[in-house]
Write a protein that holds these residues in place. Sequence first.
Motif, PDB file in Angstrom:
ATOM      1  N   ALA A 189       0.931  -1.133  -0.244  1.00 45.46           N
ATOM      2  CA  ALA A 189      -0.292  -0.295  -0.114  1.00 45.46           C
ATOM      3  C   ALA A 189       0.802   1.383  -0.073  1.00 45.46           C
ATOM      4  N   LYS A 190       1.811   1.505   0.729  1.00 43.76           N
ATOM      5  CA  LYS A 190       2.865   2.142   0.686  1.00 43.76           C
ATOM      6  C   LYS A 190       3.267   2.806  -1.007  1.00 43.76           C
ATOM      7  N   GLY A 191       3.602   1.463  -2.003  1.00 42.26           N
ATOM      8  CA  GLY A 191       4.479   1.726  -2.810  1.00 42.26           C
ATOM      9  C   GLY A 191       6.078   1.208  -2.966  1.00 42.26           C
ATOM     10  N   LEU A 192       6.356   0.819  -1.728  1.00 41.26           N
ATOM     11  CA  LEU A 192       7.261  -0.335  -1.588  1.00 41.26           C
ATOM     12  C   LEU A 192       7.968  -0.909  -2.243  1.00 41.26           C
ATOM     13  N   VAL A 202       8.705  -7.305  -6.191  1.00 37.37           N
ATOM     14  CA  VAL A 202       9.686  -6.285  -6.625  1.00 37.37           C
ATOM     15  C   VAL A 202      10.119  -4.670  -6.170  1.00 37.37           C
ATOM     16  N   CYS A 203      11.657  -5.126  -5.188  1.00 33.15           N
ATOM     17  CA  CYS A 203      11.321  -3.705  -4.907  1.00 33.15           C
ATOM     18  C   CYS A 203      11.120  -2.375  -5.178  1.00 33.15           C
ATOM     19  N   GLU A 207      15.958   3.232  -1.443  1.00 29.96           N
ATOM     20  CA  GLU A 207      15.876   3.819   0.044  1.00 29.96           C
ATOM     21  C   GLU A 207      14.492   4.142   0.571  1.00 29.96           C
ATOM     22  N   ALA A 208      13.420   4.209   0.025  1.00 27.55           N
ATOM     23  CA  ALA A 208      12.224   4.618   0.956  1.00 27.55           C
ATOM     24  C   ALA A 208      11.974   2.543   2.005  1.00 27.55           C
ATOM     25  N   ARG A 244       1.954  -5.926 -14.095  1.00 24.29           N
ATOM     26  CA  ARG A 244       2.440  -5.809 -12.345  1.00 24.29           C
ATOM     27  C   ARG A 244       1.061  -5.796 -11.529  1.00 24.29           C
ATOM     28  N   SER A 245       0.779  -6.286 -10.215  1.00 29.82           N
ATOM     29  CA  SER A 245       0.043  -6.343  -9.441  1.00 29.82           C
ATOM     30  C   SER A 245       0.660  -5.286  -8.367  1.00 29.82           C
TER      31      SER A 245
END
Length: 245
Positions: A189-192, A202-203, A207-208, A244-245
């Motif tokens: 959810a954070k897009g990390l 997929v990272c 950095e985040a 992507r999912s």
Amino acid sequence: MPNVPDVIAEEFAPLAVRIATRRYQKLAFSAERDETLYLVRKGIFLARATLPDARQKILSILYPGDIVRSRAMPALEGTAITAASDSGELWRVRGSAMKANAESNPTLAYAISNHFTEQTARLALHNAVLSALNGDERVAALFIELTLRVGQTTPAGTTFDMPLSRTDIADHLALNADTVSRIVSRMRAKGLISMVGRNRIVCRDLEALATECPLADALTHMHAGKAVKHADADTAQALTPASRS
């Protein structure tokens, strides 16, 4: 000086029995008097044991170049090495044969000592992760480690095939499986991170992700420089935005 795992592999080669493995294949340590050593050549493996309450415990994650000694494993029931990758390869060597080679080859003895020192440092860092971090930080630590160790750079981010099941992750990080699922959902959810299929991670922003873990600098110092830098064309195609999912 030559790469330490290469020095060790060169000396193991004429002594070793090569074992091709499939995912979840287990190799139990024998009770023979002559110690067994395993050298990880391909894939990722898990050193694991069964605790007195019948729970499984992952003791460590083993990467190519790592050495496992039966005497270095705790005296717990069911102590074994389990393949975490779809295909892997271990080299098995009698301890007496390796001891004789090391005694006559100071370079080999030094290389083995250095590599065991590295593996011990990794274990100490993992203990720090378990004792000092909360659940979200522990999962972030594992994802940072795997990104650095086995990640491949693609246009979508750094990708790796997750070698641990949800239950394995829970066992390794002293969490429960449902907690792991909730933490991974929050990371998505954070897009990390994002998911491709069932097992490919997929990272999106290392950095985040690192800001989620207080021990990120120590993990980077321990694991950076080990990843394959470029994925093949098939992987890159699989990670196009449409898939992507």
